[in-house]
Design a protein around this motif. Structure first.
Motif, mmCIF file in Angstrom:
data_model
loop_
_atom_site.group_PDB
_atom_site.id
_atom_site.type_symbol
_atom_site.label_atom_id
_atom_site.label_comp_id
_atom_site.label_asym_id
_atom_site.label_seq_id
_atom_site.Cartn_x
_atom_site.Cartn_y
_atom_site.Cartn_z
ATOM 1 N N THR A 147 -18.203 -12.711 1.492
ATOM 2 C CA THR A 147 -19.592 -12.800 1.051
ATOM 3 C C THR A 147 -20.264 -14.000 1.702
ATOM 4 O OG1 THR A 147 -18.996 -11.849 -1.095
ATOM 5 C CG2 THR A 147 -21.124 -12.941 -0.945
ATOM 6 N N ARG A 148 -21.392 -13.724 2.321
ATOM 7 C CA ARG A 148 -22.185 -14.792 2.930
ATOM 8 C C ARG A 148 -23.654 -14.458 2.761
ATOM 9 N NH1 ARG A 148 -21.695 -17.201 9.127
ATOM 10 N NH2 ARG A 148 -23.411 -18.732 8.928
ATOM 11 N N GLY A 149 -24.315 -15.198 1.912
ATOM 12 C CA GLY A 149 -25.732 -14.937 1.657
ATOM 13 C C GLY A 149 -25.931 -13.544 1.085
ATOM 14 N N ARG A 150 -26.764 -12.765 1.756
ATOM 15 C CA ARG A 150 -27.058 -11.412 1.283
ATOM 16 C C ARG A 150 -26.040 -10.379 1.768
ATOM 17 N NH1 ARG A 150 -33.603 -10.799 2.310
ATOM 18 N NH2 ARG A 150 -34.267 -12.729 1.253
ATOM 19 N N LEU A 151 -25.130 -10.792 2.623
ATOM 20 C CA LEU A 151 -24.195 -9.859 3.246
ATOM 21 C C LEU A 151 -22.817 -9.915 2.581
ATOM 22 C CD1 LEU A 151 -23.497 -7.875 5.584
ATOM 23 C CD2 LEU A 151 -22.834 -9.905 6.925
ATOM 24 N N THR A 152 -22.277 -8.744 2.311
ATOM 25 C CA THR A 152 -20.903 -8.633 1.830
ATOM 26 C C THR A 152 -20.145 -7.676 2.751
ATOM 27 O OG1 THR A 152 -21.548 -8.996 -0.474
ATOM 28 C CG2 THR A 152 -19.415 -7.950 -0.087
ATOM 29 N N LEU A 153 -19.043 -8.156 3.312
ATOM 30 C CA LEU A 153 -18.193 -7.336 4.163
ATOM 31 C C LEU A 153 -16.889 -7.031 3.442
ATOM 32 C CD1 LEU A 153 -18.554 -9.051 7.675
ATOM 33 C CD2 LEU A 153 -19.647 -6.940 6.888
ATOM 34 N N LYS A 154 -16.421 -5.805 3.589
ATOM 35 C CA LYS A 154 -15.148 -5.394 3.018
ATOM 36 C C LYS A 154 -14.236 -4.946 4.155
ATOM 37 C CE LYS A 154 -17.288 -3.919 -1.316
ATOM 38 N NZ LYS A 154 -17.463 -2.802 -2.280
ATOM 39 N N LEU A 155 -13.189 -5.704 4.398
ATOM 40 C CA LEU A 155 -12.266 -5.437 5.492
ATOM 41 C C LEU A 155 -10.887 -5.157 4.912
ATOM 42 C CD1 LEU A 155 -13.334 -8.472 7.710
ATOM 43 C CD2 LEU A 155 -14.236 -6.146 7.816
ATOM 44 N N GLY A 156 -10.236 -4.103 5.375
ATOM 45 C CA GLY A 156 -8.937 -3.761 4.814
ATOM 46 C C GLY A 156 -8.011 -3.117 5.824
ATOM 47 N N LEU A 157 -6.731 -3.370 5.658
ATOM 48 C CA LEU A 157 -5.684 -2.748 6.471
ATOM 49 C C LEU A 157 -4.568 -2.301 5.528
ATOM 50 C CD1 LEU A 157 -5.383 -5.341 9.389
ATOM 51 C CD2 LEU A 157 -6.529 -3.125 9.476
ATOM 52 N N ARG A 158 -4.009 -1.120 5.804
ATOM 53 C CA ARG A 158 -2.895 -0.604 5.006
ATOM 54 C C ARG A 158 -1.919 0.111 5.933
ATOM 55 N NH1 ARG A 158 -1.974 1.137 -0.556
ATOM 56 N NH2 ARG A 158 -0.273 2.656 -0.538
ATOM 57 N N LEU A 159 -0.618 -0.073 5.678
ATOM 58 C CA LEU A 159 0.419 0.598 6.452
ATOM 59 C C LEU A 159 1.396 1.256 5.485
ATOM 60 C CD1 LEU A 159 1.723 1.191 9.211
ATOM 61 C CD2 LEU A 159 3.069 -0.911 8.910
ATOM 62 N N ASP A 160 1.636 2.559 5.677
ATOM 63 C CA ASP A 160 2.576 3.312 4.850
ATOM 64 C C ASP A 160 3.686 3.886 5.729
ATOM 65 O OD1 ASP A 160 1.249 3.568 2.058
ATOM 66 O OD2 ASP A 160 -0.359 4.069 3.453
ATOM 67 N N ARG A 161 4.914 3.734 5.266
ATOM 68 C CA ARG A 161 6.061 4.353 5.930
ATOM 69 C C ARG A 161 6.694 5.329 4.945
ATOM 70 N NH1 ARG A 161 11.478 4.415 5.912
ATOM 71 N NH2 ARG A 161 12.616 4.559 7.911
ATOM 72 N N GLU A 162 6.782 6.608 5.340
ATOM 73 C CA GLU A 162 7.253 7.635 4.429
ATOM 74 C C GLU A 162 8.257 8.560 5.113
ATOM 75 O OE1 GLU A 162 3.871 9.125 1.737
ATOM 76 O OE2 GLU A 162 2.867 8.637 3.606
ATOM 77 N N LYS A 163 9.185 9.068 4.333
ATOM 78 C CA LYS A 163 10.104 10.087 4.828
ATOM 79 C C LYS A 163 10.611 10.907 3.650
ATOM 80 C CE LYS A 163 14.267 9.559 5.975
ATOM 81 N NZ LYS A 163 15.525 9.242 6.676
ATOM 82 N N SER A 164 11.188 12.075 3.946
ATOM 83 C CA SER A 164 11.709 12.941 2.898
ATOM 84 C C SER A 164 13.004 13.592 3.363
ATOM 85 C CB SER A 164 10.678 14.015 2.526
ATOM 86 O OG SER A 164 10.371 14.828 3.641
ATOM 87 N N VAL A 165 13.831 13.978 2.402
ATOM 88 C CA VAL A 165 15.111 14.623 2.679
ATOM 89 C C VAL A 165 15.326 15.742 1.676
ATOM 90 C CG1 VAL A 165 16.150 12.546 3.671
ATOM 91 C CG2 VAL A 165 16.393 13.008 1.222
ATOM 92 N N CYS A 166 16.170 16.715 2.049
ATOM 93 C CA CYS A 166 16.598 17.761 1.133
ATOM 94 C C CYS A 166 17.994 17.436 0.622
ATOM 95 C CB CYS A 166 16.626 19.121 1.840
ATOM 96 S SG CYS A 166 15.014 19.828 2.144
ATOM 97 N N TYR A 167 18.231 17.699 -0.657
ATOM 98 C CA TYR A 167 19.541 17.480 -1.238
ATOM 99 C C TYR A 167 20.370 18.769 -1.169
ATOM 100 C CZ TYR A 167 16.928 13.524 -3.087
ATOM 101 O OH TYR A 167 16.130 12.413 -3.208
ATOM 102 N N GLU A 168 21.670 18.646 -1.382
ATOM 103 C CA GLU A 168 22.540 19.822 -1.385
ATOM 104 C C GLU A 168 22.063 20.800 -2.458
ATOM 105 O OE1 GLU A 168 27.187 20.983 -2.331
ATOM 106 O OE2 GLU A 168 26.724 18.993 -1.506
ATOM 107 N N THR A 169 21.981 22.086 -2.096
ATOM 108 C CA THR A 169 21.352 23.080 -2.959
ATOM 109 C C THR A 169 22.164 24.366 -2.970
ATOM 110 O OG1 THR A 169 19.216 22.180 -2.265
ATOM 111 C CG2 THR A 169 19.179 24.267 -3.453
ATOM 112 N N SER A 170 22.211 25.013 -4.130
ATOM 113 C CA SER A 170 22.846 26.329 -4.261
ATOM 114 C C SER A 170 21.860 27.292 -4.904
ATOM 115 C CB SER A 170 24.113 26.255 -5.117
ATOM 116 O OG SER A 170 25.099 25.450 -4.497
ATOM 117 N N VAL A 171 21.855 28.539 -4.403
ATOM 118 C CA VAL A 171 20.991 29.577 -4.967
ATOM 119 C C VAL A 171 21.837 30.825 -5.219
ATOM 120 C CG1 VAL A 171 18.856 28.755 -3.924
ATOM 121 C CG2 VAL A 171 20.283 30.351 -2.664
#
Length: 397
Positions: free
Chosen positions: A282-306
């Motif tokens: 925030t500076r005077g009449r100006l407001t800046l919103k700056l953001g960074l985000r990092l996501d690391r994701e993975k998935s696996v299947c478990y042993e399954t019987s049908v």
């Protein structure tokens, strides 16, 4: 990444409080907006039978100035009739509880527990879904437990740590039973017989550390930094069984073909590591919103019987599948930039802008693409020579 909703529930204080509420309505309190033409056609339409909503909240001190409790209970009983006159009843009820601690002048802690049941009698009822093709929904209440601790290092800096676990499961039980074959008429659009049986378990574990840091008069303005790291682990187990392992298809009451099913089992998990940093400058009449985000994701299947199909076991055989790691890791970089400018300086005329990048909620679907345990079916011509309206192996072509 993406959008989330943060609920902040009530907490107790040094004053003992009891609050209650109640709401009731039924068909006699409901207006009728049908035209005379619809009344002459005996058209009834969707209508309320009864809605009852009530609850109570209790809160106060356990140890004055040190420990407080709050407990809320609420319930809803919603009964309606569909356009076809089929009843549909939903019942909701559960507790929301919290204990707050003042460990020291600079440290606050919280223990929260939520459990809320949902049951539906006749879910899916409609013009083309008679009572026997609806399902009854039940759940374990999806208990949620959270432990939170906040430490105030100074007036400008605080850290919050949260650990949460959610037991989440529900099931759909067909009113027509699991041994009654269900059908669909392509000429009349009517369902008959029964519906599929389904159970799902979706627990999740979450650890989060959030920080807020405020500094003044740096680079010509004030900064409010928000930063955090997060770990989230989710697993999914679901099982879908079609009644009689089949779905019959008719055209205006005449048998056409049958789709033979093998049960579907999904058993997989995913985890996500996240880190983010935001600055509101925030500076005077100006407001800046700056953001960074990092996501690391993975998935696996478990042993399954049908299990094999009961009608076509040679074609839709039983399976036992090993655990599978697709080897896919998603890295999602999400920048955010926004601004607000006070044109007139009195807060009455503002110019705003925002641009951001969001990733998918979770790549868990990657694991579901590499398993053969999901619902499988084969379609056959079906003749019913004995007229018993029941599909057997020797009637399939």
């Amino acid at each position: 990444g993406g959008i989330s909703i943060n609920f902040i529930t009530r907490r107790g204080n040094n004053n003992f409080q009891v609050v209650g509420r109640a709401f009731f309505t039924n068909d006699k309190l409901q207006g009728d907006n049908r035209t005379q033409e619809l009344i002459d056609l005996d058209y009834v339409g969707d209508r309320i039978e009864q809605i009852l909503d009530y609850g109570v909240q209790v809160g106060g001190p356990i140890i004055k100035d040190k420990m407080w409790f709050w407990l809320g209970y609420g319930a809803q009983d919603i009964r309606r009739l569909t356009i076809a006159g089929v009843p549909d009843r939903t019942e909701l009820g559960g507790i929301n509880s919290k204990i707050n601690f003042s460990i020291s002048r600079n440290n606050k802690a919280e223990l929260a527990f939520v459990k809320y049941n949902k049951s539906v009698d006749g879910r899916g009822a409609g013009l083309y879904r008679p009572t026997e093709t609806t399902v009854d929904q039940g759940s374990d209440g999806s208990p949620f437990l959270k432990i939170e601790d906040t430490h105030y290092f100074s007036d400008n800096f605080l850290l919050t740590a949260k650990i949460a676990y959610n037991w989440s499961s529900f099931w759909l039980t067909p009113k027509g039973g699991t041994d009654v074959q269900h059908g669909y008429d392509m000429g009349t659009y009517m369902w008959s017989g029964s519906w599929y049986d389904y159970i799902a378990k979706r627990p999740s574990f979450n650890v989060l550390i959030d920080g807020n840091f405020f500094v003044e008069d740096v680079l010509g303005g004030d900064h409010e930094f928000k930063f955090g790291v997060e770990y989230r682990k989710t697993t999914v187990y679901s099982n879908t069984v079609f009644p009689g392992d089949t779905r019959k298809y008719y055209r205006n009451g005449k048998p056409q073909f049958a789709r033979i099913y093998r049960e579907g089992v999904w058993d997989y998990g995913s985890d996500r590591y996240s880190i983010y940093l935001n600055d509101i400058y925030t500076r005077g009449r100006l407001t800046l919103k700056l953001g960074l985000r990092l996501d690391r994701e993975k998935s696996v299947c478990y042993e399954t019987s049908v299990n094999a199909s009961r009608i076509a076991p040679d074609f839709l055989q039983a399976l036992t599948l090993p655990a599978i790691d697709p080897g896919v890791v998603w890295l999602t970089f999400s920048p955010r930039l926004g601004f607000t400018y006070d044109v007139t300086g009195d807060g009455k005329t503002l110019i705003r802008g925002n641009i951001a990048r969001y990733g998918v909620h979770s790549p868990a679907w990657v694991a579901t693409q590499v398993t053969a345990a999901g619902t499988a079916y084969a379609t056959y011509y079906w003749f019913d020579p004995n007229g018993d309206d029941f599909v057997t192996t020797d009637e399939l072509i």
